[in-house]
Design a protein around this motif. Structure first.
Motif, PDB file in Angstrom:
ATOM      1  N   LEU A 184      -5.253  -6.352  -4.347  1.00  0.00           N
ATOM      2  CA  LEU A 184      -4.770  -6.193  -2.980  1.00  0.00           C
ATOM      3  C   LEU A 184      -5.299  -7.311  -2.087  1.00  0.00           C
ATOM      4  CD1 LEU A 184      -3.396  -4.706  -0.677  1.00  0.00           C
ATOM      5  CD2 LEU A 184      -5.358  -3.143  -0.578  1.00  0.00           C
ATOM      6  N   ILE A 197       0.828  -1.210   0.000  1.00  0.00           N
ATOM      7  CA  ILE A 197       0.000   0.000   0.000  1.00  0.00           C
ATOM      8  C   ILE A 197       0.863   1.262   0.000  1.00  0.00           C
ATOM      9  CG2 ILE A 197      -2.184   0.974   0.818  1.00  0.00           C
ATOM     10  CD1 ILE A 197      -2.621  -1.513   2.473  1.00  0.00           C
ATOM     11  N   GLY A 223      -1.071  -2.905  -4.035  1.00  0.00           N
ATOM     12  CA  GLY A 223      -2.219  -2.177  -3.521  1.00  0.00           C
ATOM     13  C   GLY A 223      -2.271  -0.708  -3.862  1.00  0.00           C
TER      14      GLY A 223
END
Length: 287
Positions: free
Chosen positions: A197, A33, A61
């Motif tokens: 993700l 992320i 992600g």
């Protein structure tokens, strides 16, 4: 940014510094992320010193191009994508640099195929059974389905939540709000990225580095660890334990830095990368 199309994914990447650098190429690996911008200040600083730096965005992600085959979304699979990326660009004697989950991916890569890696630099990252460490194992458990991702990431539109102890706030000192907002935007707004993700989170749930760790001594090339001492998750003790696995390693502890050492103290990472390359050059010259 240019991209490399691989059988299972297309990886966009940023490149800075001279293509014909006298130094080996430096390839930066980010974690979950976030994207290649985690490394921007480090790469730009090295480019000013004449290093060629390549910063791929991996399908973790915050990517914007969905993968074509989600079976690749395991730690070992993404490590394989990194190896394919190096081969596609014909990169040899690479200085491989990893942070957070990206450091774990680096370990999987050197275990599977270290042939293109000349040296390894790790900042605070996953190791052994800390993949991910508490409490992020609980956060990752919430990311195993696109619906839960959308719910969680919708709440993370608000900076106080995004920078809370369960978000980016414990990973760096005063992270840039616009940057962290852009990191959650792809999975929040694109169901394909949210699906990627979720698949990666499920892959991580069934994986750790305990089986890989006993084989890391086979990597006999130089390893340098640049470890933030204020990290509550990847502690200095974990860094020292990881460093002890490698036959040619050294660790520099960075006072005050948290997990995202590239943001908290880019100079420390720049200096470590430059130093390990200089040491290798002296050895090659017989000095």
């Amino acid at each position: 940014m240019p991209d490399v199309t691989l059988p299972q994914a297309t990886l966009r990447y940023r490149e800075v510094g001279p293509h014909d650098s006298a130094h080996p190429p430096v390839v930066f690996i980010h974690g979950m992320i976030v994207d290649e911008r985690l490394w921007s200040r480090v790469a730009d600083g090295l480019a000013e010193r004449g290093f060629r730096c390549l910063l791929p965005t991996l399908p973790l992600g915050s990517h914007t191009t969905p993968v074509t085959d989600r079976s690749v979304l395991t730690p070992q699979g993404v490590a394989g994508l990194i190896g394919q990326f190096l081969a596609a660009l014909d990169l040899e004697d690479v200085t491989l640099v990893g942070n957070d989950t990206g450091g774990g991916l680096c370990q999987f890569l050197i275990d599977a195929d270290p042939s293109r890696i000349g040296r390894l630099v790790l900042t605070n990252c996953d190791a052994f059974d800390q993949f991910p460490p508490f409490p992020f194992d609980a956060v990752f458990a919430m990311l195993r389905g696109p619906k839960s991702i959308k719910t969680l990431f919708t709440s993370m539109r608000f900076t106080p939540l995004r920078h809370s102890p369960m978000g980016y706030g414990m990973l760096a000192h005063g992270p840039d709000a616009a940057l962290t907002a852009s990191w959650v935007e792809p999975a929040r707004t694109d169901s394909r990225i949210a699906g990627d993700l979720a698949a990666m989170a499920r892959g991580i749930a069934g994986t750790d580095l305990t089986e890989t760790a006993p084989r890391l001594h086979r990597f006999t090339r130089p390893v340098r660890l640049v470890w933030g001492s204020a990290d509550r998750f990847f502690t200095p003790t974990l860094g020292r334990r990881l460093a002890a696995l490698f036959p040619d390693s050294a660790i520099v502890e960075v006072p005050g830095a948290r997990t995202f050492v590239p943001l908290d103290n880019p100079a420390a990472v720049i200096n470590a990368i430059a130093a390990v390359n200089s040491a290798c050059a002296r050895r090659a010259d017989g000095v």
